[in-house]
Design a protein around this motif. Sequence first.
Motif, PDB file in Angstrom:
ATOM      1  N   TYR A  36     -48.224  42.375   1.405  1.00  0.00           N
ATOM      2  CA  TYR A  36     -47.583  43.535   1.442  1.00  0.00           C
ATOM      3  C   TYR A  36     -46.940  44.116   1.569  1.00  0.00           C
ATOM      4  O   TYR A  36     -46.543  45.100   1.132  1.00  0.00           O
ATOM      5  CB  TYR A  36     -48.954  42.906   3.184  1.00  0.00           C
ATOM      6  CG  TYR A  36     -48.370  44.621   4.029  1.00  0.00           C
ATOM      7  CD1 TYR A  36     -49.171  45.501   3.915  1.00  0.00           C
ATOM      8  CD2 TYR A  36     -47.036  44.648   4.615  1.00  0.00           C
ATOM      9  CE1 TYR A  36     -49.025  46.460   4.235  1.00  0.00           C
ATOM     10  CE2 TYR A  36     -47.101  45.804   5.336  1.00  0.00           C
ATOM     11  CZ  TYR A  36     -48.408  47.033   5.212  1.00  0.00           C
ATOM     12  OH  TYR A  36     -47.530  48.716   5.937  1.00  0.00           O
ATOM     13  N   THR A  37     -45.460  42.961   1.763  1.00  0.00           N
ATOM     14  CA  THR A  37     -44.962  43.104   2.500  1.00  0.00           C
ATOM     15  C   THR A  37     -43.589  44.150   0.619  1.00  0.00           C
ATOM     16  O   THR A  37     -43.215  44.745   0.770  1.00  0.00           O
ATOM     17  CB  THR A  37     -43.360  42.719   3.074  1.00  0.00           C
ATOM     18  OG1 THR A  37     -43.872  41.957   4.095  1.00  0.00           O
ATOM     19  CG2 THR A  37     -41.938  42.259   3.112  1.00  0.00           C
ATOM     20  N   ASN A  38     -44.594  43.170  -0.119  1.00  0.00           N
ATOM     21  CA  ASN A  38     -43.827  43.335  -1.643  1.00  0.00           C
ATOM     22  C   ASN A  38     -44.926  44.943  -2.190  1.00  0.00           C
ATOM     23  O   ASN A  38     -43.722  45.267  -2.865  1.00  0.00           O
ATOM     24  CB  ASN A  38     -44.374  42.180  -2.429  1.00  0.00           C
ATOM     25  CG  ASN A  38     -43.145  42.230  -3.656  1.00  0.00           C
ATOM     26  OD1 ASN A  38     -42.039  42.402  -3.902  1.00  0.00           O
ATOM     27  ND2 ASN A  38     -43.841  42.751  -4.546  1.00  0.00           N
ATOM     28  N   CYS A  40     -45.966  47.048  -0.944  1.00  0.00           N
ATOM     29  CA  CYS A  40     -46.134  48.419   0.487  1.00  0.00           C
ATOM     30  C   CYS A  40     -44.620  48.374   1.332  1.00  0.00           C
ATOM     31  O   CYS A  40     -44.773  50.059   1.947  1.00  0.00           O
ATOM     32  CB  CYS A  40     -47.197  48.041   1.536  1.00  0.00           C
ATOM     33  SG  CYS A  40     -48.546  47.839   0.685  1.00  0.00           S
ATOM     34  N   THR A  41     -43.480  48.541   0.563  1.00  0.00           N
ATOM     35  CA  THR A  41     -42.076  48.389   1.768  1.00  0.00           C
ATOM     36  C   THR A  41     -41.373  48.030   0.286  1.00  0.00           C
ATOM     37  O   THR A  41     -40.898  47.515  -1.100  1.00  0.00           O
ATOM     38  CB  THR A  41     -41.754  47.663   2.459  1.00  0.00           C
ATOM     39  OG1 THR A  41     -41.669  46.323   2.291  1.00  0.00           O
ATOM     40  CG2 THR A  41     -42.961  46.996   3.616  1.00  0.00           C
ATOM     41  N   LYS A  42     -39.800  48.644   0.588  1.00  0.00           N
ATOM     42  CA  LYS A  42     -38.960  48.368  -0.911  1.00  0.00           C
ATOM     43  C   LYS A  42     -38.012  46.973  -0.043  1.00  0.00           C
ATOM     44  O   LYS A  42     -37.339  46.928  -1.164  1.00  0.00           O
ATOM     45  CB  LYS A  42     -38.531  49.775  -0.099  1.00  0.00           C
ATOM     46  CG  LYS A  42     -36.932  49.655   1.023  1.00  0.00           C
ATOM     47  CD  LYS A  42     -36.533  50.621   1.665  1.00  0.00           C
ATOM     48  CE  LYS A  42     -36.047  50.779   2.497  1.00  0.00           C
ATOM     49  NZ  LYS A  42     -34.867  51.497   3.078  1.00  0.00           N
ATOM     50  N   TYR A  43     -38.426  46.358   0.757  1.00  0.00           N
ATOM     51  CA  TYR A  43     -38.362  45.493   0.820  1.00  0.00           C
ATOM     52  C   TYR A  43     -38.466  43.520  -0.465  1.00  0.00           C
ATOM     53  O   TYR A  43     -39.718  43.621  -0.363  1.00  0.00           O
ATOM     54  CB  TYR A  43     -38.396  44.606   1.796  1.00  0.00           C
ATOM     55  CG  TYR A  43     -37.082  45.207   3.006  1.00  0.00           C
ATOM     56  CD1 TYR A  43     -35.905  45.508   3.557  1.00  0.00           C
ATOM     57  CD2 TYR A  43     -38.537  46.176   4.262  1.00  0.00           C
ATOM     58  CE1 TYR A  43     -35.780  46.706   3.929  1.00  0.00           C
ATOM     59  CE2 TYR A  43     -38.220  47.161   4.893  1.00  0.00           C
ATOM     60  CZ  TYR A  43     -36.634  48.119   5.018  1.00  0.00           C
ATOM     61  OH  TYR A  43     -35.765  48.309   5.492  1.00  0.00           O
ATOM     62  N   SER A  44     -37.765  42.951  -0.381  1.00  0.00           N
ATOM     63  CA  SER A  44     -38.060  41.665  -0.967  1.00  0.00           C
ATOM     64  C   SER A  44     -37.915  40.536  -0.422  1.00  0.00           C
ATOM     65  O   SER A  44     -37.691  39.307  -0.498  1.00  0.00           O
ATOM     66  CB  SER A  44     -36.862  41.380  -2.464  1.00  0.00           C
ATOM     67  OG  SER A  44     -36.046  41.558  -2.420  1.00  0.00           O
ATOM     68  N   THR A  46     -38.513  38.751   4.328  1.00  0.00           N
ATOM     69  CA  THR A  46     -39.867  38.748   5.054  1.00  0.00           C
ATOM     70  C   THR A  46     -39.987  37.850   6.399  1.00  0.00           C
ATOM     71  O   THR A  46     -38.959  36.532   6.130  1.00  0.00           O
ATOM     72  CB  THR A  46     -41.417  39.154   4.936  1.00  0.00           C
ATOM     73  OG1 THR A  46     -42.142  39.364   6.099  1.00  0.00           O
ATOM     74  CG2 THR A  46     -42.306  37.615   4.218  1.00  0.00           C
ATOM     75  N   GLU A 103     -30.575  41.194   7.290  1.00  0.00           N
ATOM     76  CA  GLU A 103     -32.072  42.020   8.176  1.00  0.00           C
ATOM     77  C   GLU A 103     -31.768  40.507   9.232  1.00  0.00           C
ATOM     78  O   GLU A 103     -32.153  39.889  10.261  1.00  0.00           O
ATOM     79  CB  GLU A 103     -33.110  41.730   7.330  1.00  0.00           C
ATOM     80  CG  GLU A 103     -34.325  42.105   7.851  1.00  0.00           C
ATOM     81  CD  GLU A 103     -34.522  42.471   9.060  1.00  0.00           C
ATOM     82  OE1 GLU A 103     -35.014  42.837   9.501  1.00  0.00           O
ATOM     83  OE2 GLU A 103     -33.529  43.842   8.274  1.00  0.00           O
TER      84      GLU A 103
END
Length: 122
Positions: A36-38, A40-44, A46, A103
């Motif tokens: 989901y994070t990969n 639906c977001t810009k982050y690599s 979590t 983060e």
Amino acid sequence: MIPYVNELNRIKFDKKLKEDKIYKNILKQCVDLITYTNNCTKYSFTVFQVPLFVSSEPSYNIKHCIIYIVNKFREHKYIVEFIEPNYLYLDWGVSGNPKGNQEVSRLIEKYKHTHDIQVIRR
């Protein structure tokens, strides 16, 4: 009556299968969060919260579960850091990602007042 060795070994094997099933289920939750994070977001990266307990599973051992998950992700070249009491920082981006490190620092700062947090690095 003396128990048979085969019966004792079968019980131990069944217990191990049950534990593995629990750990695989929690691993799947972690993989779902990464996917989901990969996607639906810009982050690599979590942070996954490992459950402190699993209802109706009194034999659940959080330490064994954390070790199981950490080993699985490290086998696949993820950067994994354990943040006490029950968080896993997972990074699949470039090693040394400064945004990811910031983060982690932010999360430690956020939770250090509510938990006794200690980062254990590999």
